[in-house]
Design a protein around this motif. Structure first.
Motif, PDB file in Angstrom:
ATOM      1  N   ILE A 174     -38.180  -4.519 -84.473  1.00  0.00           N
ATOM      2  CA  ILE A 174     -38.928  -5.787 -84.498  1.00  0.00           C
ATOM      3  C   ILE A 174     -38.116  -6.891 -83.824  1.00  0.00           C
ATOM      4  CG2 ILE A 174     -39.878  -7.569 -86.002  1.00  0.00           C
ATOM      5  CD1 ILE A 174     -40.626  -5.395 -87.975  1.00  0.00           C
ATOM      6  N   LEU A 175     -36.808  -6.894 -84.067  1.00  0.00           N
ATOM      7  CA  LEU A 175     -35.950  -7.906 -83.446  1.00  0.00           C
ATOM      8  C   LEU A 175     -35.969  -7.775 -81.924  1.00  0.00           C
ATOM      9  CD1 LEU A 175     -33.867 -10.168 -83.625  1.00  0.00           C
ATOM     10  CD2 LEU A 175     -32.086  -8.416 -83.835  1.00  0.00           C
ATOM     11  N   GLN A 176     -35.928  -6.547 -81.430  1.00  0.00           N
ATOM     12  CA  GLN A 176     -35.966  -6.345 -79.980  1.00  0.00           C
ATOM     13  C   GLN A 176     -37.275  -6.855 -79.382  1.00  0.00           C
ATOM     14  OE1 GLN A 176     -34.185  -2.492 -78.426  1.00  0.00           O
ATOM     15  NE2 GLN A 176     -34.220  -2.028 -80.615  1.00  0.00           N
ATOM     16  N   GLY A 177     -38.372  -6.677 -80.116  1.00  0.00           N
ATOM     17  CA  GLY A 177     -39.659  -7.194 -79.647  1.00  0.00           C
ATOM     18  C   GLY A 177     -39.657  -8.708 -79.564  1.00  0.00           C
ATOM     19  N   LYS A 178     -39.063  -9.358 -80.565  1.00  0.00           N
ATOM     20  CA  LYS A 178     -38.995 -10.824 -80.561  1.00  0.00           C
ATOM     21  C   LYS A 178     -38.087 -11.332 -79.440  1.00  0.00           C
ATOM     22  CE  LYS A 178     -39.955 -11.391 -85.502  1.00  0.00           C
ATOM     23  NZ  LYS A 178     -39.450 -11.900 -86.806  1.00  0.00           N
ATOM     24  N   LEU A 179     -36.978 -10.637 -79.219  1.00  0.00           N
ATOM     25  CA  LEU A 179     -36.078 -11.034 -78.126  1.00  0.00           C
ATOM     26  C   LEU A 179     -36.737 -10.830 -76.764  1.00  0.00           C
ATOM     27  CD1 LEU A 179     -32.652  -9.633 -79.406  1.00  0.00           C
ATOM     28  CD2 LEU A 179     -33.366 -12.025 -79.269  1.00  0.00           C
ATOM     29  N   LEU A 180     -37.575  -9.811 -76.657  1.00  0.00           N
ATOM     30  CA  LEU A 180     -38.322  -9.595 -75.418  1.00  0.00           C
ATOM     31  C   LEU A 180     -39.273 -10.760 -75.156  1.00  0.00           C
ATOM     32  CD1 LEU A 180     -39.185  -7.848 -73.015  1.00  0.00           C
ATOM     33  CD2 LEU A 180     -40.785  -6.666 -74.547  1.00  0.00           C
ATOM     34  N   ASP A 181     -39.933 -11.232 -76.205  1.00  0.00           N
ATOM     35  CA  ASP A 181     -40.819 -12.393 -76.058  1.00  0.00           C
ATOM     36  C   ASP A 181     -40.031 -13.621 -75.596  1.00  0.00           C
ATOM     37  OD1 ASP A 181     -43.002 -10.916 -76.848  1.00  0.00           O
ATOM     38  OD2 ASP A 181     -42.863 -11.511 -78.963  1.00  0.00           O
ATOM     39  N   VAL A 182     -38.844 -13.802 -76.162  1.00  0.00           N
ATOM     40  CA  VAL A 182     -38.004 -14.941 -75.774  1.00  0.00           C
ATOM     41  C   VAL A 182     -37.630 -14.840 -74.294  1.00  0.00           C
ATOM     42  CG1 VAL A 182     -35.765 -16.058 -76.108  1.00  0.00           C
ATOM     43  CG2 VAL A 182     -37.092 -15.316 -78.094  1.00  0.00           C
ATOM     44  N   ARG A 183     -37.246 -13.648 -73.853  1.00  0.00           N
ATOM     45  CA  ARG A 183     -36.857 -13.466 -72.449  1.00  0.00           C
ATOM     46  C   ARG A 183     -38.037 -13.701 -71.510  1.00  0.00           C
ATOM     47  NH1 ARG A 183     -34.209  -8.918 -74.511  1.00  0.00           N
ATOM     48  NH2 ARG A 183     -35.734  -7.522 -73.539  1.00  0.00           N
ATOM     49  N   GLN A 184     -39.199 -13.221 -71.891  1.00  0.00           N
ATOM     50  CA  GLN A 184     -40.378 -13.417 -71.046  1.00  0.00           C
ATOM     51  C   GLN A 184     -40.740 -14.895 -70.944  1.00  0.00           C
ATOM     52  OE1 GLN A 184     -43.269 -10.838 -72.907  1.00  0.00           O
ATOM     53  NE2 GLN A 184     -42.662  -9.059 -71.674  1.00  0.00           N
ATOM     54  N   ASN A 185     -40.651 -15.610 -72.059  1.00  0.00           N
ATOM     55  CA  ASN A 185     -40.920 -17.052 -72.030  1.00  0.00           C
ATOM     56  C   ASN A 185     -39.876 -17.784 -71.191  1.00  0.00           C
ATOM     57  OD1 ASN A 185     -43.167 -16.802 -73.688  1.00  0.00           O
ATOM     58  ND2 ASN A 185     -41.989 -17.098 -75.575  1.00  0.00           N
ATOM     59  N   LEU A 186     -38.622 -17.359 -71.327  1.00  0.00           N
ATOM     60  CA  LEU A 186     -37.547 -17.974 -70.545  1.00  0.00           C
ATOM     61  C   LEU A 186     -37.757 -17.727 -69.055  1.00  0.00           C
ATOM     62  CD1 LEU A 186     -34.806 -19.398 -70.308  1.00  0.00           C
ATOM     63  CD2 LEU A 186     -33.716 -17.167 -70.662  1.00  0.00           C
ATOM     64  N   GLU A 187     -38.126 -16.510 -68.708  1.00  0.00           N
ATOM     65  CA  GLU A 187     -38.361 -16.181 -67.300  1.00  0.00           C
ATOM     66  C   GLU A 187     -39.503 -17.010 -66.724  1.00  0.00           C
ATOM     67  OE1 GLU A 187     -39.202 -12.255 -64.450  1.00  0.00           O
ATOM     68  OE2 GLU A 187     -39.172 -12.072 -66.636  1.00  0.00           O
ATOM     69  N   SER A 188     -40.573 -17.152 -67.499  1.00  0.00           N
ATOM     70  CA  SER A 188     -41.717 -17.943 -67.050  1.00  0.00           C
ATOM     71  C   SER A 188     -41.332 -19.407 -66.850  1.00  0.00           C
ATOM     72  CB  SER A 188     -42.854 -17.824 -68.067  1.00  0.00           C
ATOM     73  OG  SER A 188     -43.952 -18.619 -67.689  1.00  0.00           O
ATOM     74  N   LYS A 189     -40.598 -19.959 -67.813  1.00  0.00           N
ATOM     75  CA  LYS A 189     -40.159 -21.353 -67.710  1.00  0.00           C
ATOM     76  C   LYS A 189     -39.230 -21.549 -66.517  1.00  0.00           C
ATOM     77  CE  LYS A 189     -40.437 -22.659 -72.610  1.00  0.00           C
ATOM     78  NZ  LYS A 189     -41.229 -23.900 -72.402  1.00  0.00           N
ATOM     79  N   LEU A 190     -38.307 -20.610 -66.337  1.00  0.00           N
ATOM     80  CA  LEU A 190     -37.329 -20.725 -65.259  1.00  0.00           C
ATOM     81  C   LEU A 190     -38.013 -20.668 -63.894  1.00  0.00           C
ATOM     82  CD1 LEU A 190     -34.359 -20.969 -64.542  1.00  0.00           C
ATOM     83  CD2 LEU A 190     -34.164 -18.481 -64.685  1.00  0.00           C
ATOM     84  N   LYS A 191     -38.956 -19.756 -63.730  1.00  0.00           N
ATOM     85  CA  LYS A 191     -39.690 -19.656 -62.465  1.00  0.00           C
ATOM     86  C   LYS A 191     -40.441 -20.947 -62.166  1.00  0.00           C
ATOM     87  CE  LYS A 191     -40.561 -14.660 -62.372  1.00  0.00           C
ATOM     88  NZ  LYS A 191     -41.621 -13.622 -62.479  1.00  0.00           N
ATOM     89  N   GLU A 192     -41.126 -21.458 -63.174  1.00  0.00           N
ATOM     90  CA  GLU A 192     -41.930 -22.668 -62.982  1.00  0.00           C
ATOM     91  C   GLU A 192     -41.052 -23.867 -62.631  1.00  0.00           C
ATOM     92  OE1 GLU A 192     -45.231 -25.376 -65.421  1.00  0.00           O
ATOM     93  OE2 GLU A 192     -44.263 -23.647 -66.377  1.00  0.00           O
ATOM     94  N   ILE A 193     -39.940 -24.019 -63.354  1.00  0.00           N
ATOM     95  CA  ILE A 193     -39.054 -25.163 -63.115  1.00  0.00           C
ATOM     96  C   ILE A 193     -38.407 -25.073 -61.736  1.00  0.00           C
ATOM     97  CG2 ILE A 193     -36.898 -26.248 -63.856  1.00  0.00           C
ATOM     98  CD1 ILE A 193     -37.671 -25.616 -66.722  1.00  0.00           C
TER      99      ILE A 193
END
Length: 240
Positions: A106-125
């Motif tokens: 479950i922790l790995q799934g949550k960390l995956l969500d964090v990475r995906q959100n970070l990647e999306s934010k980083l690309k947009e910025i």
């Protein structure tokens, strides 16, 4: 003992990233903070904790490198925005740390969500910043700018050339010269082939004309010789 091995092993596992940077990890303290926060998320009794932690740190740190190195236009970013991204990521990890641990999966799934959100934010910025910095109006950017590939701060407020997806003028000029030389060589080769073909055709026609003239000349001479022979035979009274 497990924590001791963790402290000894993780720096070695991260040594491969030395010299390979992205926007977020240009600050050495960022890597240390992420490692510390992730270590707190995984209890010491979890099987394979060291391997799991190593992989999560690697994926989290490699993320900004992967995004910023895809395109030269995603290479620069205002230091202020980099700081905000780091703060956002730390806050997300703090939130996970305050939650009850429900298992490594479950922790790995949550960390995956964090990475995906970070990647999306980083690309947009990165994309938005590139559009502003490379705009024709050249909007003035407040604060220093970070080159995510070299981790150097840039004093320029307006960008041109490869940072904006434009070719270097010298490279473009060299490419045009090379294309011109290639085209010129093709024209010369084609012209030489046509000239050779023309010479061959002309030579063939001339040879045919010469053969016809020679044939006529020989036929004429043969007729003259035959006529002279007939005359001599008549003179000697020889009849055919």
């Amino acid at each position: 003992m497990g924590d001791l091995w963790l402290l000894l092993f993780l720096p070695l596992s991260l040594a491969a990233f030395h010299g390979v940077k992205g926007c977020l990890e240009c600050d050495p303290k960022f890597t240390e903070d992420i490692r510390s926060l992730l270590a707190k998320l995984i209890p010491s009794e979890v099987p394979g904790r060291i391997h799991l932690l190593e992989r999560q740190i690697k994926e989290m740190i490699r993320l900004s490198f992967k995004v910023s190195h895809r395109d030269k236009m995603l290479r620069v970013l205002a230091v202020q925005k980099v700081t905000k991204l780091r703060t956002w990521l730390k806050n997300e990890l703090y939130k996970l740390g305050n939650e009850t641990f429900k298992g490594a999966f479950i922790l790995q799934g949550k960390l995956l969500d964090v990475r995906q959100n970070l990647e999306s934010k980083l690309k947009e910025i990165l994309k938005n910043f590139s559009e502003v910095a490379c705009s024709e109006d050249c909007v003035v950017i407040e604060g220093p700018v970070l080159d995510c590939w070299t981790c150097l701060r840039i004093t320029s407020r307006c960008f041109r050339g490869e940072y904006c997806g434009e070719e270097d003028s010298r490279k473009a000029e060299n490419r045009e010269i090379a294309l011109f030389l290639i085209l010129l060589a093709e024209v010369v080769i084609l012209g030489s082939a046509l000239l050779l073909f023309h010479i061959c055709v002309s030579h063939r026609r001339k040879m045919k004309a010469i053969r016809r003239s020679l044939k006529k000349y020989l036929e004429k001479k043969l007729e003259e010789l035959m006529g002279m022979t007939d005359d001599k035979m008549d003179d000697f009274g020889i009849r055919k």
